[in-house]
Scaffold this motif. Structure first.
Motif, PDB file in Angstrom:
ATOM      1  N   ILE A   2      36.634  43.884  36.294  1.00  0.00           N
ATOM      2  CA  ILE A   2      37.569  44.279  37.060  1.00  0.00           C
ATOM      3  C   ILE A   2      37.533  43.064  37.965  1.00  0.00           C
ATOM      4  O   ILE A   2      38.479  42.428  38.411  1.00  0.00           O
ATOM      5  N   GLN A  59      45.911  40.459  33.528  1.00  0.00           N
ATOM      6  CA  GLN A  59      46.248  41.482  34.341  1.00  0.00           C
ATOM      7  C   GLN A  59      46.239  42.872  33.579  1.00  0.00           C
ATOM      8  O   GLN A  59      45.573  43.885  34.274  1.00  0.00           O
ATOM      9  N   MET A  60      46.623  42.982  32.392  1.00  0.00           N
ATOM     10  CA  MET A  60      46.578  44.021  31.417  1.00  0.00           C
ATOM     11  C   MET A  60      45.139  44.403  31.353  1.00  0.00           C
ATOM     12  O   MET A  60      44.759  45.558  31.502  1.00  0.00           O
ATOM     13  N   SER A  74      42.628  43.634  33.189  1.00  0.00           N
ATOM     14  CA  SER A  74      42.244  44.206  34.508  1.00  0.00           C
ATOM     15  C   SER A  74      42.367  45.674  34.736  1.00  0.00           C
ATOM     16  O   SER A  74      41.545  46.414  35.176  1.00  0.00           O
ATOM     17  N   GLN A  75      43.794  45.892  34.619  1.00  0.00           N
ATOM     18  CA  GLN A  75      44.124  47.383  34.807  1.00  0.00           C
ATOM     19  C   GLN A  75      43.353  48.080  33.828  1.00  0.00           C
ATOM     20  O   GLN A  75      43.065  49.305  34.065  1.00  0.00           O
ATOM     21  N   LEU A  84      39.961  48.873  35.183  1.00  0.00           N
ATOM     22  CA  LEU A  84      40.038  49.804  36.545  1.00  0.00           C
ATOM     23  C   LEU A  84      40.170  51.243  36.028  1.00  0.00           C
ATOM     24  O   LEU A  84      39.509  51.902  36.477  1.00  0.00           O
ATOM     25  N   GLN A  85      41.050  51.289  34.896  1.00  0.00           N
ATOM     26  CA  GLN A  85      41.328  52.848  34.597  1.00  0.00           C
ATOM     27  C   GLN A  85      39.981  53.251  33.839  1.00  0.00           C
ATOM     28  O   GLN A  85      39.464  54.527  34.196  1.00  0.00           O
ATOM     29  N   GLN A 129      49.452  37.638  32.315  1.00  0.00           N
ATOM     30  CA  GLN A 129      49.650  38.935  32.228  1.00  0.00           C
ATOM     31  C   GLN A 129      48.539  39.580  31.257  1.00  0.00           C
ATOM     32  O   GLN A 129      48.316  40.750  31.334  1.00  0.00           O
TER      33      GLN A 129
END
Length: 580
Positions: A279, A205-206, A208-209, A212-213, A202
């Motif tokens: 990313i 993932q956090m 990576s998000q 991405l933003q 997680q």
């Protein structure tokens, strides 16, 4: 339950009791020994409960994994870095216990179908937490609907999993320990590792998000900066080709703006490249220090620790109950307590006798001589030794108080005052003292019934007739003489002496005898003791171990003191202990 005598330290009083010896190890040992059955029973009960609990409670195994968080950069100040690390660790620990991580663990390990995690109610901690938060969340959840049965079961499973997790920081480091408990040792290790892995996943993932933003925003910013760079370059080229090369200041300004735009563009372009790299290849803030392994021994319940705790708790409870029972018991079971509570010295204890069928066959004289003793020979030996000790103590009191005319009164009918009076008189006579034993107990004239047969003169006779007194004195030719009560009907010896119209005085008898003992009736049965005691040099009160009460003894002491009687002390009769 029959309890042997106990001597404990009581609060000191202002009278003679203040000089009593404090509690010593022998008194404590006697107290524990006398209450050994109670203490042992409570200890055995607590230990049995612990053993039953250990036997029926499923074993719990705990396994732990450790993660290290990425530390703050060393360029920051020490205080700021420490504060930042604490905030980081606390925040990450909350994330580890969050619903997102635990839901992923439940799904990955299929804990919803595991019997150990299937429940229709929340664990106690979550139930309390839910109750405390219900009031605060009422307005927020007013428009929501109740969860479906499947969602409710998932919530219970997550709550059960959360109650079996312990997450803590190791010292002041950035290492976090994740511990999981289960009845299956292998499952405990799997859960601890799964929580760690899901947290890392997680976290990745956090990040990576977030990358991405950040990349999307940087891409737009790079595009805008690229247009600005092109505009700045075109402005420089346009100015140079405009035919006004003499304005050097304007040209320098345009070149400076173009260079600034180039630098901004390159900076954002580099950040955009790094964001795209994060990313495609995100890195977690945490790494494994050690993975959880299968535990080889159970963590709960700790059998030896629980049994040892139950043993200590049982012993403590037994001692507390024994002390409470001892101080709450108003029956006399302690010579020391007589001295401190009644404020009258206990001058002696007389041993309890073993009783058996032999008592029924013994004659009245034998019973008086042995104090109702029967059975083992050593019992008589203890009794004789205690009587000799009592006689020696009484001899000291006689000398210090100049008391040769002494009465014995029992706290009750079977306290044993008659037996003690007879044996004290017999021992005094055996030591060479000319002794007179008077039976003044109208309610229970045991001495008269035993030794009065064939005697023409009794106490009532010498009280009423001077010639009877003269005849009695003329017949005394032995060291040990017993004066029975004689015949009486309506008037008792106490009433006759209280009238003060008697044919002789006790002072006359003191001239003829070295020691005079008077067997008085017990106080509850008759008031004769109150009438006779003031005419004596002193009185001994005989209490029965385990039968007489402190309240009755206090009433007798007060009653005798009210009439001016001098109380020499209390004798505790029937003590079950052989004193060492």
């Amino acid at each position: 339950m029959y309890n042997p005598p106990v001597s404990l330290a009581y609060p000191a009083s202002s009278g003679p009791a203040a000089r009593e010896k404090p509690l010593d190890i022998r008194q404590l040992f006697r107290f524990l020994l006398s209450n050994g059955l109670l203490i042992s029973a409570l200890t055995a009960l607590f230990v049995a409960i612990a053993v039953i609990y250990v036997s029926i409670t499923p074993p719990t195994y705990v396994s732990s994994a450790q993660l290290m968080l990425e530390s703050q950069k060393a360029t920051a100040a020490d205080a700021q870095r420490t504060l930042a690390e604490e905030s980081l660790v606390e925040g990450q620990m909350e994330i580890m216990k969050s619903g997102g991580v635990l839901t992923a663990v439940v799904d990955s390990m299929d804990l919803s179908s595991d019997a150990e995690f299937q429940s229709d109610h929340l664990p106690i901690a979550d139930t309390v937490r839910s109750m405390l938060s219900d009031h605060a969340s009422t307005s927020e959840t007013a428009g929501t609907t109740d969860p479906s049965p499947e969602d409710a079961q998932d919530n219970y499973t997550i709550a059960t999993l959360r109650s079996r997790l312990w997450i803590r920081r190791v010292g002041q480091s950035t290492v976090i320990e994740i511990s999981a408990a289960s009845s299956d040792p292998r499952k405990a290790a799997l859960i601890a590792n799964a929580v760690s892995e899901q947290y890392i996943a997680q976290n990745v993932q956090m990040k990576s998000q977030a990358a991405l933003q950040s990349s999307e925003w940087l891409a737009q910013r790079v595009a805008n900066l690229q247009e600005a760079v092109f505009d700045a370059d075109r402005a420089v080229m346009k100015f140079q080709s405009s035919g006004e090369p003499g304005s050097q200041f304007k040209l320098t300004e345009l070149k400076s703006v173009a260079e600034t735009q180039h630098r901004l563009y390159e900076t954002y372009l580099q950040s955009w490249s790094e964001a795209k790299q994060r990313i495609s290849y995100p890195v977690s803030d945490a790494t494994f220090v050690s993975r959880a392994t299968v535990p080889v021994a159970k963590s709960q319940p700790k059998s030896l620790l629980l049994i040892a705790f139950a043993l200590i708790l049982g012993l403590t409870a037994g001692v507390v109950v024994a002390i409470a029972r001892h101080f709450g018991n108003r029956l006399i079971t302690s010579a020391h307590r007589i001295t401190t509570e009644i404020d009258v010295p206990c001058i002696g204890e007389v041993a309890q006798a073993n009783r058996g069928k032999a008592k029924q066959k013994a004659s009245q004289v034998e019973l008086l001589q042995t104090g109702d003793l029967a059975g083992k020979p050593d019992t008589r030996e203890w009794f004789d030794r205690d009587m000799r000790d009592l006689r020696a103590t009484l001899g000291g009191l006689r000398r210090s108080r100049k008391a040769n005319l002494i009465g014995l009164v029992g706290t009750e009918a079977k306290a044993g005052a008659t037996t003690l009076a007879y044996n004290l008189a017999r021992l005094a006579a055996a030591s060479g003292s000319k002794t007179l034993l008077i039976d003044a107990s109208a309610t229970n004239p045991t001495l008269s019934q035993t030794f009065g047969e064939g005697r023409a003169v009794g106490l009532m006779d010498v009280l009423n007739d001077p010639r009877a007194y003269t005849d009695f004195i003329s017949r005394v030719d032995k060291r040990f003489t017993i004066l029975p009560i004689g015949s009486f009907r309506d008037v008792t010896p106490g009433e006759r002496i209280g009238s003060e119209r008697i044919a002789f005085s006790f002072a006359d008898l003191k001239e003829r005898f070295d020691l005079i003992l008077v067997d008085l009736p017990s106080m509850p049965e008759s008031s004769d003791a109150k009438s006779i005691a003031p005419h004596l040099d002193g009185s001994l009160i005989v209490a029965r171990y385990g039968r007489s009460s402190f309240d009755t003894l206090a009433e007798i002491v007060n009653a005798l003191r009210e009439v001016g009687a001098d109380i020499l002390g209390v004798v505790l009769n029937g003590s079950p202990h052989r004193k060492n």
